[in-house]
Design a protein around this motif. Structure first.
Motif, PDB file in Angstrom:
ATOM      1  N   GLY A  25       0.872  -1.163   0.009  1.00 36.21           N
ATOM      2  CA  GLY A  25      -0.008  -0.101  -0.042  1.00 36.21           C
ATOM      3  C   GLY A  25       0.806   1.052   0.155  1.00 36.21           C
ATOM      4  N   CYS A  26       1.788   1.396   0.720  1.00 35.54           N
ATOM      5  CA  CYS A  26       3.020   2.295   0.909  1.00 35.54           C
ATOM      6  C   CYS A  26       3.345   2.734  -0.632  1.00 35.54           C
ATOM      7  CB  CYS A  26       3.832   2.097   2.024  1.00 35.54           C
ATOM      8  SG  CYS A  26       4.687   3.551   2.152  1.00 35.54           S
ATOM      9  N   GLY A  27       4.035   1.414  -1.087  1.00 40.39           N
ATOM     10  CA  GLY A  27       4.817   1.403  -2.594  1.00 40.39           C
ATOM     11  C   GLY A  27       3.623   2.090  -3.543  1.00 40.39           C
ATOM     12  N   PHE A  28       2.290   1.696  -3.406  1.00 41.82           N
ATOM     13  CA  PHE A  28       1.294   2.297  -4.207  1.00 41.82           C
ATOM     14  C   PHE A  28       1.231   3.880  -4.120  1.00 41.82           C
ATOM     15  CE2 PHE A  28      -3.081   3.069  -5.566  1.00 41.82           C
ATOM     16  CZ  PHE A  28      -3.327   2.709  -6.890  1.00 41.82           C
ATOM     17  N   GLN A  29       0.975   3.849  -2.857  1.00 40.00           N
ATOM     18  CA  GLN A  29       0.800   5.604  -2.601  1.00 40.00           C
ATOM     19  C   GLN A  29       1.912   6.340  -3.293  1.00 40.00           C
ATOM     20  OE1 GLN A  29       0.270   6.487   1.496  1.00 40.00           O
ATOM     21  NE2 GLN A  29      -1.983   6.864   1.059  1.00 40.00           N
ATOM     22  N   PHE A  44       0.899  10.487   4.573  1.00 37.44           N
ATOM     23  CA  PHE A  44       0.941   9.347   3.472  1.00 37.44           C
ATOM     24  C   PHE A  44       2.538   9.208   3.050  1.00 37.44           C
ATOM     25  CE2 PHE A  44       1.661  13.225   1.219  1.00 37.44           C
ATOM     26  CZ  PHE A  44       2.262  13.069   0.185  1.00 37.44           C
ATOM     27  N   CYS A  45       2.771   8.075   2.380  1.00 40.97           N
ATOM     28  CA  CYS A  45       3.882   7.527   2.148  1.00 40.97           C
ATOM     29  C   CYS A  45       4.419   8.745   1.121  1.00 40.97           C
ATOM     30  CB  CYS A  45       4.150   5.966   1.511  1.00 40.97           C
ATOM     31  SG  CYS A  45       3.640   5.041   2.764  1.00 40.97           S
ATOM     32  N   GLU A  46       5.524   9.390   1.437  1.00 41.24           N
ATOM     33  CA  GLU A  46       6.370  10.372   0.640  1.00 41.24           C
ATOM     34  C   GLU A  46       7.427  10.137   0.676  1.00 41.24           C
ATOM     35  OE1 GLU A  46       5.857  14.915  -0.432  1.00 41.24           O
ATOM     36  OE2 GLU A  46       5.863  14.483   1.586  1.00 41.24           O
ATOM     37  N   VAL A  47       8.266  10.285  -0.527  1.00 44.11           N
ATOM     38  CA  VAL A  47       9.859   9.739  -0.719  1.00 44.11           C
ATOM     39  C   VAL A  47      10.539  10.360   0.556  1.00 44.11           C
ATOM     40  CG1 VAL A  47      11.856  10.078  -2.164  1.00 44.11           C
ATOM     41  CG2 VAL A  47       9.414   9.241  -3.165  1.00 44.11           C
ATOM     42  N   PRO A  48      10.431  11.890   0.457  1.00 43.68           N
ATOM     43  CA  PRO A  48      11.558  12.431   1.689  1.00 43.68           C
ATOM     44  C   PRO A  48      11.083  11.464   3.148  1.00 43.68           C
ATOM     45  CG  PRO A  48      10.730  14.014   0.323  1.00 43.68           C
ATOM     46  CD  PRO A  48       9.851  12.816  -0.276  1.00 43.68           C
ATOM     47  N   ALA A  49       9.936  11.558   3.263  1.00 45.78           N
ATOM     48  CA  ALA A  49       9.441  10.817   4.511  1.00 45.78           C
ATOM     49  C   ALA A  49      10.119   9.430   4.641  1.00 45.78           C
ATOM     50  CB  ALA A  49       8.122  11.029   4.933  1.00 45.78           C
ATOM     51  N   MET A  50      10.078   8.685   3.585  1.00 43.07           N
ATOM     52  CA  MET A  50      10.552   7.406   3.509  1.00 43.07           C
ATOM     53  C   MET A  50      12.174   7.368   3.771  1.00 43.07           C
ATOM     54  SD  MET A  50       7.790   5.891   3.595  1.00 43.07           S
ATOM     55  CE  MET A  50       8.237   4.241   3.490  1.00 43.07           C
ATOM     56  N   LEU A  51      12.859   8.200   3.219  1.00 36.17           N
ATOM     57  CA  LEU A  51      13.979   8.165   3.207  1.00 36.17           C
ATOM     58  C   LEU A  51      14.807   8.221   4.648  1.00 36.17           C
ATOM     59  CD1 LEU A  51      15.080  10.399  -0.135  1.00 36.17           C
ATOM     60  CD2 LEU A  51      15.246   8.037   0.272  1.00 36.17           C
ATOM     61  N   VAL A  52      14.025   9.252   5.412  1.00 38.07           N
ATOM     62  CA  VAL A  52      14.410   9.319   6.763  1.00 38.07           C
ATOM     63  C   VAL A  52      14.391   7.886   7.410  1.00 38.07           C
ATOM     64  CG1 VAL A  52      13.730  10.487   8.995  1.00 38.07           C
ATOM     65  CG2 VAL A  52      13.497  11.724   6.980  1.00 38.07           C
ATOM     66  N   LEU A  53      13.694   7.221   7.073  1.00 36.09           N
ATOM     67  CA  LEU A  53      13.591   5.636   7.701  1.00 36.09           C
ATOM     68  C   LEU A  53      14.705   5.040   7.338  1.00 36.09           C
ATOM     69  CD1 LEU A  53       9.590   5.052   7.736  1.00 36.09           C
ATOM     70  CD2 LEU A  53      11.088   6.253   9.356  1.00 36.09           C
ATOM     71  N   SER A  54      15.382   5.057   6.393  1.00 34.65           N
ATOM     72  CA  SER A  54      16.506   4.382   5.603  1.00 34.65           C
ATOM     73  C   SER A  54      17.544   4.042   6.479  1.00 34.65           C
ATOM     74  CB  SER A  54      16.832   4.806   4.328  1.00 34.65           C
ATOM     75  OG  SER A  54      17.823   3.984   3.614  1.00 34.65           O
ATOM     76  N   CYS A  55      18.127   2.774   6.675  1.00 37.80           N
ATOM     77  CA  CYS A  55      19.522   2.636   7.377  1.00 37.80           C
ATOM     78  C   CYS A  55      20.711   2.812   6.720  1.00 37.80           C
ATOM     79  CB  CYS A  55      19.425   1.147   7.802  1.00 37.80           C
ATOM     80  SG  CYS A  55      18.035   0.877   8.899  1.00 37.80           S
ATOM     81  N   VAL A  56      20.678   3.243   5.366  1.00 36.74           N
ATOM     82  CA  VAL A  56      21.801   3.320   4.746  1.00 36.74           C
ATOM     83  C   VAL A  56      21.753   4.889   4.117  1.00 36.74           C
ATOM     84  CG1 VAL A  56      21.694   1.099   3.805  1.00 36.74           C
ATOM     85  CG2 VAL A  56      20.704   2.761   2.405  1.00 36.74           C
ATOM     86  N   ASP A  57      23.182   5.258   3.486  1.00 39.89           N
ATOM     87  CA  ASP A  57      23.360   6.425   2.751  1.00 39.89           C
ATOM     88  C   ASP A  57      22.642   6.706   1.796  1.00 39.89           C
ATOM     89  OD1 ASP A  57      24.093   8.890   2.599  1.00 39.89           O
ATOM     90  OD2 ASP A  57      26.179   8.310   1.960  1.00 39.89           O
ATOM     91  N   THR A  58      21.816   7.618   1.647  1.00 39.51           N
ATOM     92  CA  THR A  58      20.877   7.713   0.407  1.00 39.51           C
ATOM     93  C   THR A  58      21.237   8.958  -0.410  1.00 39.51           C
ATOM     94  OG1 THR A  58      19.263   9.013   1.857  1.00 39.51           O
ATOM     95  CG2 THR A  58      18.869   6.770   1.399  1.00 39.51           C
ATOM     96  N   THR A  59      22.366   9.582  -0.289  1.00 32.91           N
ATOM     97  CA  THR A  59      23.045  10.708  -0.661  1.00 32.91           C
ATOM     98  C   THR A  59      22.994  10.774  -2.158  1.00 32.91           C
ATOM     99  OG1 THR A  59      24.513  11.269   1.074  1.00 32.91           O
ATOM    100  CG2 THR A  59      24.981  12.459  -0.793  1.00 32.91           C
ATOM    101  N   ARG A  60      23.535   9.640  -2.906  1.00 34.18           N
ATOM    102  CA  ARG A  60      23.502   9.747  -4.065  1.00 34.18           C
ATOM    103  C   ARG A  60      22.236   9.417  -4.878  1.00 34.18           C
ATOM    104  NH1 ARG A  60      27.652   5.074  -6.404  1.00 34.18           N
ATOM    105  NH2 ARG A  60      26.951   5.976  -8.264  1.00 34.18           N
ATOM    106  N   TYR A  61      21.360   8.613  -4.101  1.00 31.71           N
ATOM    107  CA  TYR A  61      20.002   8.926  -4.676  1.00 31.71           C
ATOM    108  C   TYR A  61      19.412  10.095  -4.810  1.00 31.71           C
ATOM    109  CZ  TYR A  61      14.768   8.475  -4.721  1.00 31.71           C
ATOM    110  OH  TYR A  61      13.419   8.571  -5.018  1.00 31.71           O
TER     111      TYR A  61
END
Length: 314
Positions: A96-100, A178-195
């Motif tokens: 559901g999050c991916g679909f949003q 809702f599931c928004e990319v910036p909010a999801m990146l905060v939850l990531s355990c890895v460095d997302t700088t390149r993305y």
């Protein structure tokens, strides 16, 4: 592998916009009313444009696609938020999050391109009226609308795949509605700088370039309007351009500010406040600013109402 499988099968928790306070209940009621108004306004616009032959022009064809995007956009976030508030649940599945994310990015990117196409249509109609039938025929408007959907969807597939591919930390609670990319990146355990750097390139293509083209189009329109002899024509055209630019700024401004900032500068309260503009408020304003204030649309609405009343009498 075990941790990856666990991450990909886990649900997320959306804290949402509302708490259990009395103020939140009032705010919830307001959002619900805006949602109903948005769907109704845009649905009426689509119906009018399909029914009335005088609205079968490139401009209104693009407007019908804008209305459909706005219905999908607000329906992608608000019903889930309302259901969670009433049911007391804040869980959203991984799928559901991916679909949003996918639908939100498709519509946001597509609408950015569509608004630029609409500004080009108005630029040709006002600044080069004799060439309008050639430069803005039915085939061109279909290509513009279809291109907006297609390019928005392709961009969304890439971003959705990358965002959901990142491993998420133990806590999958996001302070958003809702599931928004910036909010999801905060939850990531890895460095997302390149993305994020790739996201800036996407932001330039879908945000800065269309916004610049829209601004340039309306500057040219205003210069043409100021040369008109009729004061009433100048006043009407200036009023139309002014309200159009207000809506464009309300849509692009918060979206640019959200997507073009590094992850470390994002705060949950700020992101939620900005997202309200381009997911809830702007879709409700678009039919009013672009269509309902238009004489042709009002005339078409009168004709439809007269037709309904006449058939009822028969």
């Amino acid at each position: 592998m075990g941790r990856e499988n666990q991450t990909f099968s886990s649900d997320f928790i959306l804290l949402g916009l509302f708490s259990s306070s009395q103020t939140s209940l009032i705010f919830f009621s307001l959002i619900f009313i805006i949602f109903i108004m948005t769907v109704t306004e845009n649905a009426v616009m689509i119906l009018l444009i399909r029914r009335e032959s005088q609205l079968h022009t490139p401009m209104y064809f693009l407007l019908s696609h804008l209305s459909f995007m706005d219905i999908l956009h607000t329906s992608n976030t608000v019903p889930k938020m309302i259901t969670d508030f009433l049911a007391g649940s804040r869980i959203i599945s991984f799928a559901g999050c991916g679909f949003q994310i996918f639908l939100s990015l498709t519509l946001l990117g597509g609408e950015c391109l569509l608004l630029a196409a609409m500004s080009y249509d108005r630029y040709i109609a006002i600044c080069h009226p004799l060439r309008y039938p050639i430069l803005m025929n039915d085939n061109v408007s279909v290509l513009m609308a279809g291109g907006s959907w297609l390019v928005g969807a392709v961009n969304s597939i890439v971003h959705t795949a990358f965002t959901l591919h990142f491993p998420f930390c133990a806590s999958r609670t996001t302070d958003h509605f809702f599931c928004e990319v910036p909010a999801m990146l905060v939850l990531s355990c890895v460095d997302t700088t390149r993305y994020e750097q790739g996201g800036y390139v996407s932001g330039i293509i879908f945000l800065l370039v269309p916004f610049s083209l829209i601004s340039a189009s309306y500057v040219q329109i205003l210069l043409t309007v100021f040369q008109m002899q009729s004061f009433e024509a100048r006043k009407k055209s200036f009023s139309t351009c002014f309200f159009h630019m207000i809506v464009v700024i309300m849509y692009y401004g918060p979206f640019i500010f959200t997507c073009m900032r590094p992850k470390k500068y994002h705060t949950p309260g700020q992101d939620k406040f900005l997202a309200i503009f381009y997911t809830i408020l702007t879709p409700s304003f678009n039919p009013i600013i672009y269509s309902i204030r238009n004489r042709d649309v009002l005339e078409a609405m009168k004709n439809m109402l007269k037709s309904k009343i006449f058939h009822k009498k028969l």
